[in-house]
Design a protein around this motif. Sequence first.
Motif, mmCIF file in Angstrom:
data_model
loop_
_atom_site.group_PDB
_atom_site.id
_atom_site.type_symbol
_atom_site.label_atom_id
_atom_site.label_comp_id
_atom_site.label_asym_id
_atom_site.label_seq_id
_atom_site.Cartn_x
_atom_site.Cartn_y
_atom_site.Cartn_z
ATOM 1 N N PHE A 20 -44.739 -9.732 5.088
ATOM 2 C CA PHE A 20 -44.090 -10.466 6.069
ATOM 3 C C PHE A 20 -42.505 -10.165 5.829
ATOM 4 O O PHE A 20 -42.050 -10.332 4.910
ATOM 5 C CB PHE A 20 -44.449 -11.846 5.969
ATOM 6 C CG PHE A 20 -46.010 -12.159 6.239
ATOM 7 C CD1 PHE A 20 -46.438 -12.068 7.314
ATOM 8 C CD2 PHE A 20 -46.811 -12.179 5.229
ATOM 9 C CE1 PHE A 20 -47.790 -12.173 7.832
ATOM 10 C CE2 PHE A 20 -48.240 -12.288 5.457
ATOM 11 C CZ PHE A 20 -48.621 -12.253 6.574
ATOM 12 N N CYS A 45 -41.086 -11.501 11.126
ATOM 13 C CA CYS A 45 -40.812 -12.683 11.440
ATOM 14 C C CYS A 45 -39.400 -12.884 11.931
ATOM 15 O O CYS A 45 -38.536 -12.323 11.124
ATOM 16 C CB CYS A 45 -41.266 -13.604 10.299
ATOM 17 S SG CYS A 45 -42.802 -13.193 9.845
ATOM 18 N N VAL A 50 -40.719 -18.485 8.341
ATOM 19 C CA VAL A 50 -42.097 -18.092 8.577
ATOM 20 C C VAL A 50 -42.534 -17.163 7.774
ATOM 21 O O VAL A 50 -43.718 -17.034 7.748
ATOM 22 C CB VAL A 50 -41.861 -17.395 10.270
ATOM 23 C CG1 VAL A 50 -43.114 -17.029 10.724
ATOM 24 C CG2 VAL A 50 -41.189 -18.365 11.311
ATOM 25 N N ALA A 54 -46.076 -17.808 6.306
ATOM 26 C CA ALA A 54 -47.126 -16.765 6.688
ATOM 27 C C ALA A 54 -47.812 -16.230 5.536
ATOM 28 O O ALA A 54 -49.039 -16.127 5.428
ATOM 29 C CB ALA A 54 -46.751 -15.589 7.527
ATOM 30 N N TYR A 58 -51.771 -16.419 4.402
ATOM 31 C CA TYR A 58 -52.450 -15.194 4.082
ATOM 32 C C TYR A 58 -53.251 -15.441 2.709
ATOM 33 O O TYR A 58 -54.345 -15.097 2.520
ATOM 34 C CB TYR A 58 -51.523 -14.165 4.203
ATOM 35 C CG TYR A 58 -52.264 -12.754 3.955
ATOM 36 C CD1 TYR A 58 -52.721 -12.188 4.861
ATOM 37 C CD2 TYR A 58 -52.324 -12.472 2.513
ATOM 38 C CE1 TYR A 58 -53.208 -10.734 4.270
ATOM 39 C CE2 TYR A 58 -52.763 -11.134 1.893
ATOM 40 C CZ TYR A 58 -53.213 -10.296 2.859
ATOM 41 O OH TYR A 58 -53.932 -9.256 2.705
ATOM 42 N N THR A 68 -43.515 -10.412 0.568
ATOM 43 C CA THR A 68 -42.381 -11.041 1.708
ATOM 44 C C THR A 68 -41.235 -10.089 1.294
ATOM 45 O O THR A 68 -41.068 -9.406 0.051
ATOM 46 C CB THR A 68 -41.809 -12.376 1.344
ATOM 47 O OG1 THR A 68 -41.310 -12.341 0.064
ATOM 48 C CG2 THR A 68 -43.230 -13.370 1.219
ATOM 49 N N PRO A 391 -46.550 -21.249 10.734
ATOM 50 C CA PRO A 391 -46.597 -19.816 10.027
ATOM 51 C C PRO A 391 -47.766 -19.649 9.165
ATOM 52 O O PRO A 391 -48.480 -18.494 9.160
ATOM 53 C CB PRO A 391 -45.379 -20.117 9.107
ATOM 54 C CG PRO A 391 -44.913 -21.381 9.238
ATOM 55 C CD PRO A 391 -45.551 -22.023 10.381
ATOM 56 N N VAL A 394 -50.124 -18.058 11.354
ATOM 57 C CA VAL A 394 -49.929 -16.428 11.467
ATOM 58 C C VAL A 394 -50.626 -15.973 10.218
ATOM 59 O O VAL A 394 -51.297 -14.809 10.340
ATOM 60 C CB VAL A 394 -48.599 -16.484 11.537
ATOM 61 C CG1 VAL A 394 -48.001 -14.856 11.361
ATOM 62 C CG2 VAL A 394 -47.949 -16.769 12.816
ATOM 63 N N GLY A 395 -50.318 -16.331 9.146
ATOM 64 C CA GLY A 395 -50.811 -15.635 7.957
ATOM 65 C C GLY A 395 -52.415 -15.591 7.783
ATOM 66 O O GLY A 395 -53.193 -14.635 7.601
ATOM 67 N N CYS A 407 -54.573 -24.209 14.878
ATOM 68 C CA CYS A 407 -53.413 -25.026 14.104
ATOM 69 C C CYS A 407 -53.144 -26.169 14.986
ATOM 70 O O CYS A 407 -52.711 -26.356 15.938
ATOM 71 C CB CYS A 407 -52.161 -24.098 14.258
ATOM 72 S SG CYS A 407 -50.703 -24.829 13.659
ATOM 73 N N SER A 420 -42.717 -19.006 14.609
ATOM 74 C CA SER A 420 -43.818 -18.503 14.596
ATOM 75 C C SER A 420 -44.387 -17.986 15.723
ATOM 76 O O SER A 420 -45.255 -16.909 15.508
ATOM 77 C CB SER A 420 -44.521 -19.511 13.843
ATOM 78 O OG SER A 420 -44.203 -20.010 12.635
ATOM 79 N N THR A 423 -44.329 -14.386 16.437
ATOM 80 C CA THR A 423 -44.819 -13.546 15.853
ATOM 81 C C THR A 423 -46.517 -13.422 16.211
ATOM 82 O O THR A 423 -47.140 -12.428 16.193
ATOM 83 C CB THR A 423 -44.804 -13.843 14.460
ATOM 84 O OG1 THR A 423 -43.418 -13.512 13.851
ATOM 85 C CG2 THR A 423 -45.590 -12.738 13.403
#
Lengths: 520, 520
Positions: A20, A45, A50, A54, A58, A68, A391, A394-395, A407, A420, A423
């Motif tokens: 990310f 991102c 974010v 993320a 993840y 990251t 975020p 997202v992950g 979410c 977020s 993305t």
Amino acid sequence: MNGAESLIQTLVDSGVEVCFTNPGTSEMHFVAALDEVEGMRCVLCLFEGVVSGAALGYAAMAEKPASTLLHLGPGLGNALANLHNARKGNLPIVNIVGDHATYHLQYDAPLTSDITGIAGPVSHWVHSSAAPADIARDAAEAVQQAGIGQIATLVLPADVSWSDNPSGAAAATRKVQPAPVAADKLHKAVEILRDDRPTVIMVGGRNVSEAQGVKLARLAAATGARLLTETFPVRIRRGAGTAVIDRLPYLAELAIDTLKGTERLILLGCASPVSFFAYPNVPSVLEPEGCDVYPLAGPNDDIDGALDSLLQAFAAGSEVVPLRELQVPPAPSGPLDANSAAQALAHYLPENAIVVDEGITSALACFPFTSAARAHDWINLAGGSIGFGLPAAVGAAIACPERKVICLEGDGSAMYTIQSLWTMARESLDVIVLLFNNRKYSILELEFARTGARGGKPGPKAASSLDIGNPDMDFASIAQGMGVPAVVANTAEDLNAALARGVAEAGPLLIDARVPPLQF
Amino acid sequence: MNGAESLIQTLVDSGVEVCFTNPGTSEMHFVAALDEVEGMRCVLCLFEGVVSGAALGYAAMAEKPASTLLHLGPGLGNALANLHNARKGNLPIVNIVGDHATYHLQYDAPLTSDITGIAGPVSHWVHSSAAPADIARDAAEAVQQAGIGQIATLVLPADVSWSDNPSGAAAATRKVQPAPVAADKLHKAVEILRDDRPTVIMVGGRNVSEAQGVKLARLAAATGARLLTETFPVRIRRGAGTAVIDRLPYLAELAIDTLKGTERLILLGCASPVSFFAYPNVPSVLEPEGCDVYPLAGPNDDIDGALDSLLQAFAAGSEVVPLRELQVPPAPSGPLDANSAAQALAHYLPENAIVVDEGITSALACFPFTSAARAHDWINLAGGSIGFGLPAAVGAAIACPERKVICLEGDGSAMYTIQSLWTMARESLDVIVLLFNNRKYSILELEFARTGARGGKPGPKAASSLDIGNPDMDFASIAQGMGVPAVVANTAEDLNAALARGVAEAGPLLIDARVPPLQF
């Protein structure tokens, strides 16, 4: 192969396959290397909060670290809150933070800062690579340190990144395994569970799995112990087919009541329960005075193995225990509020969904309403710093592309990492954002009263600080501005239609659910 | 009077009259105290990066500190990037960071973190108040430490805040004054300016005022020295009636060229110029080899006094020097691009406006185009961490409610602290956001080439990391979602109409200016 290429190759060879990113000039050779080395998925991102959030989501779902890519000290600073959340949740992340070239640092250019100083409070391991020949070894060590539950921060000076590294790549060698629980601790636990003093087994940590739940239910049936989960385990399997385990309430007063009479508290994967905040005249510690606390297994210990041993000791490995039977409520109708929204969620929640919960007060009813819904994973905020929900979704969606992510998000908390949404659109992530738009920091109204400040009654300035209407936010408009389709829901019927659409269609959808603030 | 009340009273009595806030539970007694103590204006922000950026903009224009109210370590973390920017710009800020009650810290609750560790890298002074009786003294010391150019961070535990403080308030006693420049340093500078070796006087710092510019122009006329400003002085007076002083270019290659042949470099308020980033084969130091550098006055020294002394030594106090004559270009027509946008800005820029410049590549032409526009202040990013523009505009508008603020903003940089728009709407701030929407991290495309990564040609993954189109962002929609009126400008005529409206009307307006990326 230059330093950046050997770094990426090492990460990929060590099983870190997602990065990310929010890069800047000092990271351009890393960015360039993404096209030279195979196997790293790069997810852009627009803000570093974010990026780290993320990576948190993840890690929670993939059960391994993402990397990251952050731009110097200020970029790391922007990532700090969600790194804090990940650290409190014992989730693994490998941060790569670009720095100026080693020889350039002495000149104190505008973006020079104390990167390792900023990293320290949120990292278990921090290291700055001094030379290109070190970077592969250092990156392998970072992955090793991240292991199953740590934040590892590797600082990559620009010249280390761009210089030739004839040593090539390396790889993390040892796969980190949960530590077995010592026999004497297990023995002590068996002893406790054998006598008949009121005992609670509290479970938590990175992933309270379906199997763990069943084992716990068998152990409880065999020993008479009560089961609870900690208030905010990072991840827990819930719904139809799972064991019946309540969670410790958030409010200290209710948690104290829940634990009343407990004489022994056995902890699996979680710490001794304490009040989220301190309040005048409310105890910090939640178990009763005199209650003995037995931390049997920490979050990085082998909780499953410990449970197997205990079940064996009680010859309780195969009893049939009651599991939640699927109960899907009808779709609601009429006014939209916290309850009807929760009912709609329970109705439409698809099989094997991932629910990320940052709905704060408005989503309070969602948890109980979905206890017997279609089976799903539920992700909580372990570190308490809001701005994790979008975020993390997202992950989670990157980690589990075949699953629907829902979410639950508050309006106030959404605004910390609202970027977020972009993305989600860019990566066509399968996320429904159910945004509870109540135009308040509603949790703070409650907390204001609980702290007893000003007799619990905010004056005009305080009230204004808790009120995020004026102007009201239109999240549908904000989401569309970032490329995410969005609908406004004013009634339960609106929400039904929106959820049905979100479940049926691939890609992101934001539902701006206009709900009244919860009355406490 | 409780601890929080004595804290606020002390801040107010010390001249700190604005608090940018994003509070949480641990700060509820501070929030409650805002209604008990007169004189503190409380400005709610939806994210802490807005809080610290607003404090930066306020300090730049008010020339005194605002306070911030931040929620524990993660809230401080979110504020870090703009605190870094303020620190690099020698701007004063007093941070108040709430913490758990002192007795609660031992339990490592979810939001427990190493606050002083997080504060250290961006603060000149950090202190945690141990008891209510200390808080007034500590707050007065924080204001004193912030003085004219420091970041002071005071940690306020919840119990210190809520407990009774019979000692009451205090106040910072000494008004911090710029330090006079020593006579021997001035003498040396006179010596340098007397001989005829090529000399540059470079000025910078917190505020390059109109008076400073005139004094510098006289000194240059009397001595033959060249004048330059540093690349990004925090604030500079420009336009009609001001002296003609060029700025050192951002690009190291151009800066080196500008300084070619310089044998002496006298510094006023700024540091020796260095490259913003390191690049392979580009020197970090920008002045020629062998050039003697004389740091005559730092940013906290009495630059005006030093200039007066030098003018006296050269009997040059009253010469008439050429000043910029007002030149307002006609409103542009035709396609909208970086040049026509700059021309429109120069045409419509109202008298005594405040321009906040975070327009990055797309706003490059705005600086030269406005050099002879109606007189204005121009605020630059001293610390290099993007995401300062929108919140700095909030702070500048709070500091100077009678002036129009025009924020030049890039699409990429806007997204770091986009929540600022909501505060602009809530406070009805007189801000025009001229947002250059070019769908690129255009500066990074340039920087990618400059670093020479992959021969200067991004591969597909790198190119995707620099491209923030896909999906395109609609900033008009985002702004409207946060309550800020907005228009899209696709042509120069659109922009003319939007700027005319923004200048004529009170309150915020966002102009989503669709411009092609600059070609380098």
